[in-house]
Every structure is written in structure tokens, then in C-alpha cells.
Design a protein around this motif. Structure first.
Motif, mmCIF file in Angstrom:
data_model
loop_
_atom_site.group_PDB
_atom_site.id
_atom_site.type_symbol
_atom_site.label_atom_id
_atom_site.label_comp_id
_atom_site.label_asym_id
_atom_site.label_seq_id
_atom_site.Cartn_x
_atom_site.Cartn_y
_atom_site.Cartn_z
ATOM 1 N N LEU A 155 0.829 -1.200 0.000
ATOM 2 C CA LEU A 155 0.000 0.000 0.000
ATOM 3 C C LEU A 155 0.867 1.255 0.000
ATOM 4 O O LEU A 155 0.539 2.262 -0.651
ATOM 5 N N SER A 355 -9.403 -4.751 -3.114
ATOM 6 C CA SER A 355 -9.097 -3.492 -2.425
ATOM 7 C C SER A 355 -7.817 -2.874 -2.953
ATOM 8 O O SER A 355 -7.714 -1.641 -3.119
ATOM 9 N N LEU A 356 -6.842 -3.712 -3.256
ATOM 10 C CA LEU A 356 -5.568 -3.224 -3.768
ATOM 11 C C LEU A 356 -5.751 -2.588 -5.137
ATOM 12 O O LEU A 356 -5.233 -1.491 -5.422
ATOM 13 N N ALA A 369 -8.391 -0.656 2.483
ATOM 14 C CA ALA A 369 -7.287 -1.506 2.045
ATOM 15 C C ALA A 369 -6.456 -1.972 3.241
ATOM 16 O O ALA A 369 -6.035 -3.140 3.314
#
Length: 410
Positions: A155, A355-356, A369
Motif C-alpha cells: 500500500l 481493495s488493492l 485496504a
């Protein structure tokens, strides 16, 4: 504009986590069990108890030692005649069934000691397996913590790229760095917990285990024992039954003690002038007059038989309850593991990847995330906990199982 294709290429490389290389071979649960069996002080003490019980058998049906008496007439030492003296040998004559009862009681004591040792071996094996599962889980927790950090690093890489392209925010990057700091703090606690577990294993293994990549095999989903077998061939029950048999033999001996005790004797008395009267043989009888002492011994032995019978019944019931408890734990563990492997983990992995990708394209929220990353490794940690508990429950079930082959120590 962000080059989404390039970011997704980076993600594809980062999603695959590298496995650390371990130089030393992993410690196996079989090695731990062997170490514990060799070094355990309780087992050593029980083996000495067996030897003591076996030694007691050797003399249990022996006759009482004979009594030898010798007397001297001091006034004859300086007289004109020969020195006057007297000696006598006496021997108590036991009842044959009294000797056999004593021997049966001692043999039952040996059986009880051997089954105690066998039960202790089973318990020790189960304890070592549970300890191995705890140690494996502590290593898994740290490994999964590193995996969580690696996911959050992904992230951070996305946030940096978005910031470079002018589409991200400095606050997002700082939020991720704060999350990394939090993870680093948690790692300190995990390592401290691992150190505590390591210290707790010293009494069991005689040493601290070293952190290493252990192998914990999921127990097979095999049929379990019947819920309520009529009889259980288990060392715990057999030890209780042996003590009941010992108490019965002691009761038989107490009953026999109410009979008269005969003593045979032979002697020589030189004080008799008539040589034909000097050699004597005789028999004595010890008759219980009131018999109160013997009655008390019988009452006590009877109560002890009843006590051991009740204890055997309770041991049988407790064992059945424990078997049922462990059977339910094992079956529930397999059920949870099946749900985790077939549904929960695949769904959570798909959620993380979605989510990524959403974060990379700007359609997702950073907090979502981060939570997804934690949930992915969290569900893996839950799986590790289920395996730990399942392995421990199966170890305890195997210790309690009546179907396990009994090998009595000699």
C-alpha cells in the motif's frame, strides 16, 4: 495520469511473498517427544516406583524370620559341673492362603505402578505435542505479522506512486507509515510472548527451543471411538482396577488375620540333670481373645475396597467425559478448518486483491485496504490457531483413547 498498468505489474510482483531460507533442519514433534521421554523426572520416579513394587513382590510370600533364643546360667560358670545354658528356635507358621493373599496384593501393586507409568507416558506425549503446537503457532504469528507488514508496504508503494503522479496525498502516505510503526510495536510484543513460551518449555524439554520453521501436520479426519463403550482398556482405568484388586487382597489378608497364629519351636536345656529331658519341641498358639484389633483391620480393609471401587467408577466416568469432550473438539476443529480453507481464506484473499486494485485506480479508500490487509493475515492466523487447537485436541484424544496400543514398562 497514473499508469495503472505499471502499478498493477508492480502489484503482481509484490503480492507473492518470499519464503525465508532456514539453514538448520526444522525440529520435529517426534524429536521433542523423544527428548521429553528421556529427560522427564516424573517418568524416572515412576520407573523407580515400579522397581520398588517388584522388589516388594519378591518377599511378599516369604515366611517370617525364625526367632533364636539363647540363655546362660551365670552361677554355673565357676561351679564344679558343666556350664548351664539353654537355646530355642521358634518359627511362626503362616496360613497358605495368607501368603498367597500377600503376594496377590504385591502383584497388584506392580500392575498399578506400571499402568501409572504408561498413563504418565501418554500424558507426557500429549503435553509435548501441545507445547509443540504452541511453539509452532508463536512462529506462525510472527511470520504472518511480517506478511501483514509486507502487504501494508505494498500500500505504501502505491501511495508513493500516486503521490509522484500528483493524484495521491501526503496524509495517505503518513497514515500508512503510522500503520507500519504500529505493526513494528506489535512485533515487539509477539517476540516477548515467544520468549515467554520458550522459557515455559524448559521443564518439559530441559532446554529452550530455538525459533525455527516447524512442520505441523493437520491430524487426519479419522473415525473416533464410540461415545460410551461398556469397557475401556485404558491404563488410567487399569491402574484404578489394580488398586482395587490390591485392596481386595489386603482384605483377604485381614480376614485371615482373625485366625489363630501357630508357632513351632525346638530347643535344648542343659540345666536338666536327666539328659532325656534336655531336648524339647513344642507348638504355640496365639489366639485373638477379644478379636477387636482384627475386626478393626477387617473393617478398615473393607472400607478401602469400597473406596477404590468408587474411585474406579469415577475414573471410568471422567475418562468417558474427557473422550467425549476431545471428540467434539477434534470434529469441530476439522469443520472450522474446512470452512476456512474452502471459503473464508479464498474470499478474503479476493477481497484484498480487489481493495488493492481499487486503491491503485483511485476508486478505493485507504482505510478499507489497510483493514483488508489485516483481515487477510488475520484469517490466516485464525487458521493457524484452529490447527494448533486441533492438533492439541487430537493429542489429548490419543492419550485418552482406549484403542491405543498399551505397552507396559518393565
Amino acid at each position: 495520469m497514473i499508469r495503472h498498468t505499471g502499478i498493477q505489474t508492480v502489484l503482481a510482483v509484490l503480492i507473492t511473498l518470499s519464503t525465508p531460507t532456514v539453514a538448520e533442519p526444522p525440529e520435529t514433534v517426534e524429536q521433542w517427544v523423544e527428548e521429553a521421554m528421556t529427560n522427564n523426572a516424573t517418568l524416572g520416579a515412576l520407573q523407580s516406583a515400579i522397581e520398588a513394587a517388584e522388589a516388594d513382590v519378591e518377599g511378599s510370600d516369604s515366611w517370617a524370620d525364625p526367632m533364636v533364643k539363647y540363655g546362660l546360667a551365670p552361677g554355673t560358670l565357676e561351679g564344679p559341673n558343666m556350664v548351664g545354658h539353654r537355646f530355642e528356635v521358634s518359627q511362626k507358621l503362616p496360613w497358605p492362603d495368607q501368603l498367597s493373599a500377600s503376594r496377590e496384593a504385591s502383584k497388584a501393586g506392580v500392575s498399578a505402578a506400571r499402568h501409572d507409568s504408561l498413563w504418565q507416558s501418554r500424558k507426557l506425549t500429549a503435553s509435548v505435542k501441545e507445547a509443540y503446537a504452541r511453539w509452532w503457532y508463536s512462529n506462525q504469528a510472527i511470520d504472518l505479522h511480517h506478511e501483514t507488514r509486507a502487504l501494508v508496504e505494498q500500500l505504501a508503494e502505491i501511495a508513493r506512486q500516486r503521490l509522484d503522479y500528483g493524484e495521491g496525498s501526503q496524509s495517505d502516505l503518513l497514515r500508512i507509515e503510522t500503520e507500519l510503526d504500529t505493526l513494528d510495536t506489535q512485533l515487539v510484543g509477539l517476540k516477548a510472548e515467544q520468549a515467554r513460551i520458550s522459557a515455559s518449555l524448559i521443564p518439559l524439554l530441559g532446554r529452550r527451543p530455538q525459533p525455527s520453521r516447524l512442520t505441523l501436520t493437520v491430524p487426519p479426519h479419522t473415525p473416533m471411538a464410540a461415545d460410551n463403550p461398556a469397557e475401556i482398556d485404558h491404563p488410567l482405568v487399569q491402574a484404578a482396577e489394580a488398586r482395587t484388586a490390591e485392596a481386595r487382597a489386603r482384605l483377604d489378608a485381614a480376614e485371615i488375620s482373625r485366625r489363630p497364629v501357630f508357632t513351632a519351636s525346638a530347643g535344648y536345656n542343659s540345666l536338666w540333670a536327666d539328659e532325656s529331658k534336655r531336648w524339647i519341641v513344642g507348638i504355640g498358639v496365639q489366639v485373638p481373645l477379644s478379636g477387636q484389633r482384627q475386626k478393626s483391620a477387617v473393617r478398615k480393609a473393607t472400607a478401602e475396597v469400597s473406596q477404590h471401587q468408587w474411585q474406579t467408577t469415577q475414573v471410568h466416568r471422567d475418562l468417558l467425559a474427557s473422550i467425549g469432550d476431545m471428540t467434539a473438539a477434534v470434529q469441530a476443529g476439522h469443520g472450522r478448518l474446512e470452512i476456512l480453507d474452502e471459503r473464508h481464506i479464498p474470499n478474503q484473499r479476493a477481497h484484498w486483491e480487489a481493495s488493492l486494485n481499487e486503491l491503485a485506480t483511485g476508486a478505493g479508500r485507504l482505510e478499507n485496504a489497510i483493514n483488508s490487509a489485516r483481515q487477510l493475515t488475520g484469517v490466516k492466523l485464525t487458521r493457524a490457531a484452529v490447527i494448533r487447537d486441533l492438533f492439541s485436541a487430537r493429542a489429548r484424544y490419543d492419550a485418552l483413547s482406549p484403542t491405543q496400543t498399551n505397552s507396559l514398562p518393565h
